[in-house]
Motif scaffolding. Structure first.
Motif, short mmCIF file in Angstrom:
data_model
loop_
_atom_site.label_atom_id
_atom_site.label_comp_id
_atom_site.label_asym_id
_atom_site.label_seq_id
_atom_site.Cartn_x
_atom_site.Cartn_y
_atom_site.Cartn_z
N ARG A 120 16.21 -1.84 2.21
CA ARG A 120 15.58 -1.80 3.54
C ARG A 120 14.13 -1.33 3.46
O ARG A 120 13.30 -1.73 4.26
N GLN A 123 12.10 -4.33 2.58
CA GLN A 123 11.93 -5.19 3.76
C GLN A 123 10.77 -4.69 4.62
O GLN A 123 9.92 -5.46 5.06
N ILE A 126 7.40 -5.38 2.96
CA ILE A 126 6.94 -6.77 3.06
C ILE A 126 6.51 -7.09 4.49
O ILE A 126 5.45 -7.67 4.72
N MET A 127 7.35 -6.71 5.46
CA MET A 127 7.06 -7.05 6.85
C MET A 127 5.81 -6.36 7.37
O MET A 127 5.06 -6.93 8.17
N TYR A 134 6.32 -0.08 -0.85
CA TYR A 134 6.53 -0.92 -2.03
C TYR A 134 6.59 -0.07 -3.30
O TYR A 134 7.48 -0.24 -4.14
N TYR A 172 16.16 -16.23 4.67
CA TYR A 172 15.38 -15.00 4.91
C TYR A 172 15.88 -13.87 4.03
O TYR A 172 15.10 -13.21 3.31
N TYR A 173 17.20 -13.63 4.06
CA TYR A 173 17.78 -12.55 3.24
C TYR A 173 17.72 -12.90 1.75
O TYR A 173 17.51 -12.02 0.91
N GLY A 176 14.36 -12.07 0.47
CA GLY A 176 14.20 -10.62 0.37
C GLY A 176 14.91 -10.03 -0.83
O GLY A 176 14.35 -9.19 -1.55
N MET A 179 13.19 -10.94 -4.01
CA MET A 179 12.02 -10.09 -4.17
C MET A 179 12.44 -8.73 -4.75
O MET A 179 11.73 -8.15 -5.58
N TYR A 180 13.62 -8.25 -4.34
CA TYR A 180 14.17 -7.01 -4.88
C TYR A 180 14.38 -7.14 -6.39
O TYR A 180 14.02 -6.25 -7.16
#
Length: 547
Positions: A120, A123, A126-127, A134, A172-173, A176, A179-180
């Motif tokens: 989270r 997330q 990024i948002m 980060y 979307y998930y 994300g 990216m993790y």
């Protein structure tokens, strides 16, 4: 021609798959090699001896009272405090630690049992294009990899499923979570993947079927938090730190600094909770690592110090094992209050939590009925209507106080620090507060760096990256088989000993063994547990921990 084109495509796909598999295998081998080199380097650089036989609690108390002056006195025996003690002693600093209750009796044993980077937080990073968030995730992922390597008997990777109920959420998930994986880089545990609705229900048949689109599975770490905390403390003791539980600080000792004329903290007046005996522990500096009780110790230093701790209650419940698969957890990324909820397999049961509600600081927090019902409601939202989630299914519950903090040096005193802070008072008291379990080691490193600089201590550089913790040496995934063969233990009991004590499991088994006999293979587990407990009281007489 069509056949030849199909054959060519097949060859390309197959070649790509082989290349990918080879690349992944090489990456895994590289990680293992790097981990082994880190262990060797960490131990080779140490200048402090490793003690094979742990001193008794009486000997530790004698060391606390008889030592003229320690370099560092750590107050608090949770993960952060024990981490500071291990970091300090392996830098060749004369180190002491006191804990007023038992090691890991507070927040450090009441976590979600996860070693994670924080999906989270990534997330939000990024948002909101938040670089601080980060970097916090990147640091946590590095520490996750290190902790899994230095205590393999107490930790392991765990797949976690994120069910998806809207088509647009799937890419979307997925982006994300990928990216993790990307942020973890070479320290990625295993690559995440997408599951169809059918496959997701095969793995997690109790999931709500209506509108389920599919699921994404990613990997984080799971650990035995209480035992991990104890392993850190034991490791510090083996390298020469004088540590004692049930030893509380009554007040801080101070003396006037001849150069500045100010009063400086130079130790603490302590009391043995068991005997009531009081004594002084003198040190060049004192580190406050008391978690939720941070402000209480800061006010011992300065009565006018403002509160920086904003305690938050994190409640978990234990429900029967059939609420989750044996080897997979589940993540609810969007609860009604915006907080992530996990259901995770644990000791043949399921842990569900956590909440995040303001609370007052207490030594023994009790989970509220509202928090328990909130978790049950969120569980119902994700499970099939066929599964009746009842209040009576709650087998146990606990509440841990998360010490959220504000930075005392920040102009905006109302803003809560998302990570942790290290502050040093005018009298030299070092305070480390906030943070999370996963980053205990890096928090300790930062704390000692600041302490050494502020107090002018002569010390080596940090040596805890790759440093194996208590029980890690000699442990293998098949160690329990030798316990079964050598001592006639039941398989379940042998696995419990191996995963709890690692390479030290044989020491426990020997001391629990009936003199001149082997345990009968048909022996009852209850009898074994009593014998193991008796063995522990002999093996670790200075640690009155829970077996």
């Amino acid at each position: 021609m069509a056949f030849r084109r199909a054959l060519k495509r097949t060859a390309l796909v197959g070649g790509g798959a082989v290349a990918t598999a080879f690349g992944l295998s090489q990456l895994i081998e590289y990680r293992k090699t790097q981990a082994r080199l880190a262990h060797v380097a960490a131990e080779a650089e140490l200048k402090v001896p490793f003690v094979d036989e742990l001193p008794s609690r009486q000997a530790q108390l004698a060391a606390l009272t008889n030592t003229e002056e320690f370099d560092v006195l750590v107050v608090g025996g949770g993960a952060t405090g024990a981490g500071c003690a291990l970091d300090a002693v392996t830098r060749n600093l004369k180190t002491a630690l006191v804990e007023r209750s038992d090691f890991s009796s507070g927040t450090s044993s009441r976590s979600t049992k996860l070693i994670h980077g924080g999906v989270r937080y990534l997330q939000k990073a990024i948002m909101k294009l938040d670089y601080e968030q980060y970097m916090m995730v990147k640091e946590a992922l590095h520490e996750r990899a290190n902790l899994l390597e230095i205590a393999p008997h107490l930790s392991a990777p765990l797949p976690i499923m994120l069910p998806v109920y809207k088509w647009w959420q799937l890419p979307y998930y997925w982006a994300g979570i990928k990216m993790y994986d990307l942020v973890a880089g070479i320290q990625c545990l295993k690559s995440s993947y997408v599951l169809s609705k059918t496959k997701a229900l095969e793995l997690f048949p109790m999931l709500k079927k209506d509108k389920l689109v599919g699921a994404i599975v990613y990997y984080d770490g799971q650990h035995n938090d209480a035992r991990m905390n104890l392993a850190i403390a034991l490791s510090a003791a083996r390298y020469g730190a004088a540590i004692a539980n049930y030893t509380e600080v009554i007040h801080l000792l101070k003396k006037k600094d001849p150069q500045s004329g100010r009063e400086k903290v130079c130790g603490a007046r302590c009391r043995d909770v068991i005997t009531g005996q009081e004594f002084d522990v003198r040190a060049k500096c004192v580190i406050n690592a008391t978690g939720p009780f941070t402000d209480a110790l800061r006010k011992m230093d300065n009565q006018e110090a403002s509160n920086i701790c904003q305690p938050s209650a994190g409640v978990h419940i234990v429900i029967p094992g059939y609420y989750s698969p044996d080897n997979m957890g589940l993540l609810d990324p969007a609860t009604s209050d915006g907080r992530v909820i996990f259901f995770l397999p644990w000791e043949n049961m399921t842990i569900a939590g956590t909440t995040d509600t303001p609370t007052s600081v207490t030594a023994h927090p009790i989970p509220g009925e509202d928090d328990i019902n909130f978790i049950l409601t969120e569980v119902r939202n994700y499970l099939s209507p066929d599964v009746e989630v009842r209040r009576g299914d709650v087998l146990a519950a606990w509440s841990g106080i998360r010490p959220l903090v504000t930075d005392p040096s920040s102009k905006d005193t109302q803003s809560i620090c998302r990570n942790h802070i290290v502050s040093i008072s005018d009298s030299g008291l070092v305070t480390i507060a906030g943070g999370k379990w996963t980053t205990y080691r890096s928090m300790a490193e930062e704390t000692l760096d600041a302490t050494i600089k502020a107090h002018g201590l002569s010390a080596d550089s940090c040596k805890t990256v790759g440093l194996m913790l208590e029980g890690a040496k000699g442990w293998t995934p098949t160690l329990y088989i030798r316990l079964v063969q050598d001592y006639g233990l039941e398989k379940e009991v042998a696995q419990h000993l191996a995963s709890t004590y690692g390479g030290r499991a044989f020491d426990v088994a020997k001391m629990a063994q009936v003199t001149g006999q082997r345990w009968p293979i048909v022996g009852k587990r209850l009898v074994l547990k009593r014998r193991v407990l008796m063995g522990l009281l002999v093996l670790f007489p200075w640690l009155l921990h829970k077996a």
